[in-house]
Write a protein that holds these residues in place. Sequence first.
Motif, PDB file in Angstrom:
ATOM      1  N   GLU A   1      49.382   0.405  20.618  1.00 46.17           N
ATOM      2  CA  GLU A   1      50.200  -0.240  21.641  1.00 46.17           C
ATOM      3  C   GLU A   1      51.532  -0.699  21.055  1.00 46.17           C
ATOM      4  O   GLU A   1      52.591  -0.508  21.672  1.00 46.17           O
ATOM      5  CB  GLU A   1      49.450  -1.424  22.253  1.00 46.17           C
ATOM      6  N   ALA A   2      51.482  -1.324  19.873  1.00 47.53           N
ATOM      7  CA  ALA A   2      52.717  -1.778  19.229  1.00 47.53           C
ATOM      8  C   ALA A   2      53.607  -0.594  18.893  1.00 47.53           C
ATOM      9  O   ALA A   2      54.840  -0.650  19.079  1.00 47.53           O
ATOM     10  CB  ALA A   2      52.396  -2.587  17.974  1.00 47.53           C
ATOM     11  N   LEU A   3      52.999   0.483  18.398  1.00 45.16           N
ATOM     12  CA  LEU A   3      53.762   1.687  18.067  1.00 45.16           C
ATOM     13  C   LEU A   3      54.378   2.284  19.322  1.00 45.16           C
ATOM     14  O   LEU A   3      55.561   2.688  19.320  1.00 45.16           O
ATOM     15  CB  LEU A   3      52.860   2.703  17.367  1.00 45.16           C
ATOM     16  N   SER A   4      53.620   2.311  20.399  1.00 44.85           N
ATOM     17  CA  SER A   4      54.134   2.848  21.662  1.00 44.85           C
ATOM     18  C   SER A   4      55.276   1.990  22.182  1.00 44.85           C
ATOM     19  O   SER A   4      56.312   2.507  22.627  1.00 44.85           O
ATOM     20  CB  SER A   4      52.997   2.912  22.684  1.00 44.85           C
ATOM     21  N   LEU A   5      55.095   0.678  22.122  1.00 46.99           N
ATOM     22  CA  LEU A   5      56.142  -0.234  22.569  1.00 46.99           C
ATOM     23  C   LEU A   5      57.404  -0.063  21.724  1.00 46.99           C
ATOM     24  O   LEU A   5      58.525   0.012  22.257  1.00 46.99           O
ATOM     25  CB  LEU A   5      55.638  -1.676  22.493  1.00 46.99           C
TER      26      LEU A   5
ATOM     27  N   ALA B   1      24.485  -5.063  13.509  1.00 46.39           N
ATOM     28  CA  ALA B   1      25.378  -5.893  14.314  1.00 46.39           C
ATOM     29  C   ALA B   1      26.715  -6.088  13.600  1.00 46.39           C
ATOM     30  O   ALA B   1      27.782  -6.017  14.228  1.00 46.39           O
ATOM     31  CB  ALA B   1      24.720  -7.240  14.605  1.00 46.39           C
ATOM     32  N   ALA B   2      26.667  -6.339  12.297  1.00 45.88           N
ATOM     33  CA  ALA B   2      27.900  -6.514  11.521  1.00 45.88           C
ATOM     34  C   ALA B   2      28.718  -5.225  11.536  1.00 45.88           C
ATOM     35  O   ALA B   2      29.950  -5.272  11.679  1.00 45.88           O
ATOM     36  CB  ALA B   2      27.574  -6.923  10.088  1.00 45.88           C
ATOM     37  N   GLN B   3      28.042  -4.099  11.399  1.00 47.39           N
ATOM     38  CA  GLN B   3      28.752  -2.815  11.431  1.00 47.39           C
ATOM     39  C   GLN B   3      29.387  -2.598  12.800  1.00 47.39           C
ATOM     40  O   GLN B   3      30.511  -2.107  12.900  1.00 47.39           O
ATOM     41  CB  GLN B   3      27.781  -1.666  11.098  1.00 47.39           C
ATOM     42  N   LYS B   4      28.674  -2.999  13.857  1.00 45.27           N
ATOM     43  CA  LYS B   4      29.219  -2.868  15.213  1.00 45.27           C
ATOM     44  C   LYS B   4      30.451  -3.755  15.364  1.00 45.27           C
ATOM     45  O   LYS B   4      31.470  -3.335  15.931  1.00 45.27           O
ATOM     46  CB  LYS B   4      28.172  -3.246  16.250  1.00 45.27           C
ATOM     47  N   VAL B   5      30.373  -4.988  14.868  1.00 43.53           N
ATOM     48  CA  VAL B   5      31.519  -5.896  14.938  1.00 43.53           C
ATOM     49  C   VAL B   5      32.697  -5.314  14.165  1.00 43.53           C
ATOM     50  O   VAL B   5      33.849  -5.350  14.640  1.00 43.53           O
ATOM     51  CB  VAL B   5      31.131  -7.297  14.407  1.00 43.53           C
TER      52      VAL B   5
ATOM     53  N   GLN C   1      38.491  -0.722  16.071  1.00 43.99           N
ATOM     54  CA  GLN C   1      38.989  -0.090  17.295  1.00 43.99           C
ATOM     55  C   GLN C   1      40.050  -0.965  17.954  1.00 43.99           C
ATOM     56  O   GLN C   1      41.078  -0.460  18.418  1.00 43.99           O
ATOM     57  CB  GLN C   1      37.834   0.176  18.259  1.00 43.99           C
ATOM     58  N   ASP C   2      39.797  -2.286  18.017  1.00 42.28           N
ATOM     59  CA  ASP C   2      40.789  -3.192  18.585  1.00 42.28           C
ATOM     60  C   ASP C   2      42.080  -3.167  17.782  1.00 42.28           C
ATOM     61  O   ASP C   2      43.187  -3.134  18.353  1.00 42.28           O
ATOM     62  CB  ASP C   2      40.241  -4.621  18.646  1.00 42.28           C
ATOM     63  N   SER C   3      41.944  -3.181  16.472  1.00 38.57           N
ATOM     64  CA  SER C   3      43.120  -3.136  15.600  1.00 38.57           C
ATOM     65  C   SER C   3      43.880  -1.825  15.812  1.00 38.57           C
ATOM     66  O   SER C   3      45.111  -1.824  15.906  1.00 38.57           O
ATOM     67  CB  SER C   3      42.680  -3.275  14.146  1.00 38.57           C
ATOM     68  N   ASP C   4      43.148  -0.732  15.897  1.00 38.24           N
ATOM     69  CA  ASP C   4      43.783   0.564  16.116  1.00 38.24           C
ATOM     70  C   ASP C   4      44.475   0.587  17.485  1.00 38.24           C
ATOM     71  O   ASP C   4      45.597   1.094  17.610  1.00 38.24           O
ATOM     72  CB  ASP C   4      42.728   1.668  16.023  1.00 38.24           C
TER      73      ASP C   4
END
Length: 153
Positions: free
Chosen positions: A103-107, A85-89, A95-98
């Motif tokens: 998104e920030a890079l695209s913007l 579960a910790a590894q999944k989190v 993935q969210d950070s990436d």
Amino acid sequence: MTSSLLFGATEGGLFDFDATLPLMAAQVVLLTFILNALFFKPVGRVVEEREGYITTSRAEAKQKLAEVQRLESELRDQLKEARQAAQKVINDAEQDSDKLYREALSLATNEANASREKARREIDSQRDIALTQLKADADNLGNLIVERLLASK
């Protein structure tokens, strides 16, 4: 008498069979019963009780050991699940950070492109204005040259 001398036995000697033998036998049997009643049975009872205690203690210890092993197995499974579960989190967070980074890079890229495009349009506009003015100045200068050449003639 010769027979007693031949065998080396005298009266009251080592092998005198009178009433002493049955008396000694009776004393041994009586002593056996007394010792059995006073010492051997209580000691035997204590030994049996200790044996029973040891047997039950061993059985309880085996049960406790089995319970400990079962609990250890359950805890290992829970730990394994918690690690997964910790590894999944962690993976989700990565993935969210990436995703946020992309998104920030695209913007930022879009803003940079828009800013660059705006700057290019301004430069083109200023160039067109400068070319128009230069053309007008060139026409004026050409007319002025032609007028002076015609005036000097």
